[in-house]
Design a protein around this motif. Sequence first.
Motif, PDB file in Angstrom:
ATOM      1  N   PRO A 279       0.781  -1.139   0.095  1.00  0.00           N
ATOM      2  CA  PRO A 279      -0.133  -0.009   0.076  1.00  0.00           C
ATOM      3  C   PRO A 279       0.787   1.184  -0.012  1.00  0.00           C
ATOM      4  O   PRO A 279       2.060   1.460   0.324  1.00  0.00           O
ATOM      5  N   LEU A 280       0.353   2.305  -0.829  1.00  0.00           N
ATOM      6  CA  LEU A 280       1.066   3.402  -0.748  1.00  0.00           C
ATOM      7  C   LEU A 280       1.686   4.195   0.437  1.00  0.00           C
ATOM      8  O   LEU A 280       2.611   4.579   0.819  1.00  0.00           O
ATOM      9  N   ARG A 281       0.741   4.099   1.424  1.00  0.00           N
ATOM     10  CA  ARG A 281       0.924   5.049   2.728  1.00  0.00           C
ATOM     11  C   ARG A 281       2.138   4.248   3.352  1.00  0.00           C
ATOM     12  O   ARG A 281       2.856   5.047   3.845  1.00  0.00           O
ATOM     13  N   ALA A 282       2.052   2.870   3.481  1.00  0.00           N
ATOM     14  CA  ALA A 282       3.164   2.218   4.269  1.00  0.00           C
ATOM     15  C   ALA A 282       4.366   2.539   3.394  1.00  0.00           C
ATOM     16  O   ALA A 282       5.419   2.769   4.109  1.00  0.00           O
ATOM     17  N   SER A 283       4.751   2.294   2.088  1.00  0.00           N
ATOM     18  CA  SER A 283       5.807   2.813   1.368  1.00  0.00           C
ATOM     19  C   SER A 283       6.343   4.257   1.913  1.00  0.00           C
ATOM     20  O   SER A 283       7.418   4.585   1.823  1.00  0.00           O
ATOM     21  N   LEU A 284       5.283   4.993   1.654  1.00  0.00           N
ATOM     22  CA  LEU A 284       5.668   6.517   1.694  1.00  0.00           C
ATOM     23  C   LEU A 284       6.263   6.978   3.107  1.00  0.00           C
ATOM     24  O   LEU A 284       7.252   7.476   3.083  1.00  0.00           O
ATOM     25  N   VAL A 285       5.760   6.320   3.785  1.00  0.00           N
ATOM     26  CA  VAL A 285       6.128   6.466   5.344  1.00  0.00           C
ATOM     27  C   VAL A 285       7.485   5.870   5.636  1.00  0.00           C
ATOM     28  O   VAL A 285       8.214   6.449   6.307  1.00  0.00           O
ATOM     29  N   ALA A 286       7.904   4.634   5.150  1.00  0.00           N
ATOM     30  CA  ALA A 286       9.192   4.159   4.974  1.00  0.00           C
ATOM     31  C   ALA A 286      10.083   5.248   4.510  1.00  0.00           C
ATOM     32  O   ALA A 286      11.067   5.317   5.225  1.00  0.00           O
ATOM     33  N   THR A 287       9.602   5.696   3.272  1.00  0.00           N
ATOM     34  CA  THR A 287      10.563   6.647   2.682  1.00  0.00           C
ATOM     35  C   THR A 287      10.857   7.890   3.445  1.00  0.00           C
ATOM     36  O   THR A 287      11.835   8.492   3.432  1.00  0.00           O
ATOM     37  N   LEU A 288       9.704   8.348   4.180  1.00  0.00           N
ATOM     38  CA  LEU A 288       9.846   9.687   5.006  1.00  0.00           C
ATOM     39  C   LEU A 288      10.718   9.471   6.142  1.00  0.00           C
ATOM     40  O   LEU A 288      11.399  10.206   6.642  1.00  0.00           O
ATOM     41  N   GLU A 289      10.600   8.124   6.606  1.00  0.00           N
ATOM     42  CA  GLU A 289      11.473   7.857   7.796  1.00  0.00           C
ATOM     43  C   GLU A 289      12.989   7.866   7.344  1.00  0.00           C
ATOM     44  O   GLU A 289      13.795   8.216   8.377  1.00  0.00           O
ATOM     45  N   ARG A 290      13.275   7.492   6.471  1.00  0.00           N
ATOM     46  CA  ARG A 290      14.397   7.445   5.817  1.00  0.00           C
ATOM     47  C   ARG A 290      15.030   8.960   5.641  1.00  0.00           C
ATOM     48  O   ARG A 290      16.114   9.271   6.065  1.00  0.00           O
ATOM     49  N   LEU A 291      14.057   9.759   5.101  1.00  0.00           N
ATOM     50  CA  LEU A 291      14.656  11.272   4.593  1.00  0.00           C
ATOM     51  C   LEU A 291      14.737  12.134   6.207  1.00  0.00           C
ATOM     52  O   LEU A 291      15.517  12.884   6.166  1.00  0.00           O
ATOM     53  N   PHE A 292      13.878  11.775   7.064  1.00  0.00           N
ATOM     54  CA  PHE A 292      13.691  12.435   8.230  1.00  0.00           C
ATOM     55  C   PHE A 292      14.719  11.830   9.396  1.00  0.00           C
ATOM     56  O   PHE A 292      14.947  12.369  10.467  1.00  0.00           O
ATOM     57  N   GLY A 293      15.099  10.880   9.186  1.00  0.00           N
ATOM     58  CA  GLY A 293      15.818   9.937  10.147  1.00  0.00           C
ATOM     59  C   GLY A 293      17.160  10.518  10.364  1.00  0.00           C
ATOM     60  O   GLY A 293      17.739  11.206   9.716  1.00  0.00           O
ATOM     61  N   GLU A 294      18.159   9.863  11.364  1.00  0.00           N
ATOM     62  CA  GLU A 294      19.151  10.072  11.511  1.00  0.00           C
ATOM     63  C   GLU A 294      20.078   9.691  10.420  1.00  0.00           C
ATOM     64  O   GLU A 294      20.945  10.389  10.025  1.00  0.00           O
ATOM     65  N   GLY A 295      19.791   8.673   9.807  1.00  0.00           N
ATOM     66  CA  GLY A 295      20.722   8.311   8.638  1.00  0.00           C
ATOM     67  C   GLY A 295      19.914   8.667   7.404  1.00  0.00           C
ATOM     68  O   GLY A 295      19.690   7.978   6.396  1.00  0.00           O
ATOM     69  N   LYS A 296      19.797   9.999   7.225  1.00  0.00           N
ATOM     70  CA  LYS A 296      19.287  10.695   6.133  1.00  0.00           C
ATOM     71  C   LYS A 296      19.975  10.402   4.672  1.00  0.00           C
ATOM     72  O   LYS A 296      21.268  10.529   4.764  1.00  0.00           O
ATOM     73  N   ALA A 297      19.093  10.089   3.503  1.00  0.00           N
ATOM     74  CA  ALA A 297      19.817   9.336   2.420  1.00  0.00           C
ATOM     75  C   ALA A 297      20.194  10.697   1.446  1.00  0.00           C
ATOM     76  O   ALA A 297      19.755  11.547   1.865  1.00  0.00           O
ATOM     77  N   ALA A 298      21.163  10.455   0.726  1.00  0.00           N
ATOM     78  CA  ALA A 298      21.468  11.486   0.047  1.00  0.00           C
ATOM     79  C   ALA A 298      20.407  11.805  -1.030  1.00  0.00           C
ATOM     80  O   ALA A 298      19.540  11.247  -1.309  1.00  0.00           O
TER      81      ALA A 298
END
Length: 298
Positions: A279-298
Amino acid sequence: MGSRIMVFGGGGQVGCHLIEMASATGHDLVGLTHEEVDICDAGAVAAAIAGHSPTCIVNAAAYTAVDKAESDAMRSFAVNRDGASVVAEAAAKVKIPLIHLSTDYVFDGSAHVPYQEDDKVNPQGSYATSKEAGERAVRSANDRHLILRTAWVYGPFGTNFVKTMLRLGAEREELRVVDDQTGRPTSTEDLAGAILTLVDSVEKPGFSGWGTYHYVGADTVTWYGFATMIFAEAARFGRKVPQVAPIATADFPTPAPRPAYSVLETAKLERTFGIKPRPLRASLVATLERLFGEGKAA
């Protein structure tokens, strides 16, 4: 020798996530960027294959500047058609299966129900036409291929709609987003996982499911609908939320035409490989967690 995946286009958003996920799942993968190997250079491609001895090749390299392709058609075709042909021919010479990434743009967007793999293609514009030509080149050059069409790709790497919305939302009070183009956003995490499943499948003895498949996310939205979901979820991370206003495609003209309806049907992929989109929401949240988390991706 065990299995080894070689990825052309290792510096792109899909390639980066594929390399990361392969490492996490124990796959032996070699990722090659454009700077390391230009897929338009037949000698360089052949040398890379000979040097790394892959058992499966993924071509994630592409010219993806959709609007720029209208004024740079020669380069778009050089990469998306001729480069695809070079990779497919080189893989065929040494009997290596190929997974080639393609796009929803091969269709004209005039449909009202999800596109099936064997629906008639009708690409519009230089980018779309070059990608469709690349599909034909792959089919002609290498019988042992999987063409995987995807659409509306986003993730923590590179440039994409989610990262652009977050950047603009932090800078502006109001955003105007097109509300008459419809598709299924696809996260690079989910797409990379699907590709690795395909790799594992094609390397099994007796595999015969060669051909064209679709993989996109599970939910259908417009760009405006996707933007509102992005900001609703970003707000939970304490991010600034702008006003988002829907507009028509005609209000935001671009050099290249965009398909109004880009929904791809994924049932064939699920039947053949057991891959079911998240589902879109689950995938989107996973991406936002990456972007906003400590290990922010490039």
